[in-house]
Scaffold this active site. Structure first.
Site, PDB file in Angstrom:
ATOM      1  N   MET A   1       0.757  -1.196   0.102  1.00  0.00           N
ATOM      2  CA  MET A   1       0.026   0.106   0.028  1.00  0.00           C
ATOM      3  C   MET A   1       0.889   1.089  -0.067  1.00  0.00           C
ATOM      4  O   MET A   1       1.999   1.291   0.859  1.00  0.00           O
ATOM      5  CB  MET A   1      -1.055  -0.204   1.188  1.00  0.00           C
ATOM      6  CG  MET A   1      -1.226   0.911   2.242  1.00  0.00           C
ATOM      7  SD  MET A   1      -1.291   2.559   1.906  1.00  0.00           S
ATOM      8  CE  MET A   1      -0.838   3.135   3.368  1.00  0.00           C
ATOM      9  N   PRO A   2       0.437   2.378  -0.597  1.00  0.00           N
ATOM     10  CA  PRO A   2      -0.221   2.420  -1.654  1.00  0.00           C
ATOM     11  C   PRO A   2       0.296   2.040  -3.171  1.00  0.00           C
ATOM     12  O   PRO A   2       1.501   1.882  -3.408  1.00  0.00           O
ATOM     13  CB  PRO A   2      -0.781   3.885  -1.750  1.00  0.00           C
ATOM     14  CG  PRO A   2       0.631   4.434  -1.249  1.00  0.00           C
ATOM     15  CD  PRO A   2       1.192   3.571  -0.119  1.00  0.00           C
TER      16      PRO A   2
END
Length: 74
Positions: A1-2
């Site tokens: 993430m991200p």
């Protein structure tokens, strides 16, 4: 993430230009989301202009307007 996915018309970018773009995006994401650089992934995908509407605009822009943080002006 991200994970950041960039879809764009074909463009001649050098490895250095790709690295510079990645560095700027990564820095902004790190600052905004308070995450470390090593958890960020970025992809770049060329899309032919004649495929843009069907492959990008309709499914990712028009159908997901509620998620856009910047609207296109076209």
């Amino acid at each position: 993430m991200p994970h950041i996915s960039i879809k764009h018309f074909p463009a001649e970018l050098t490895q250095q230009e790709r690295k510079d773009l990645s560095d700027v995006i990564s820095s902004s994401i790190q600052s905004a989301l308070q995450c470390s650089e090593d958890v960020i992934s970025i992809s770049m995908e060329e899309v032919a202009p004649e495929s843009w509407t069907a492959d990008v605009y309709q499914p990712e822009i028009a159908a997901k307007r509620q998620y856009l943080i910047k609207q296109p002006n076209y």
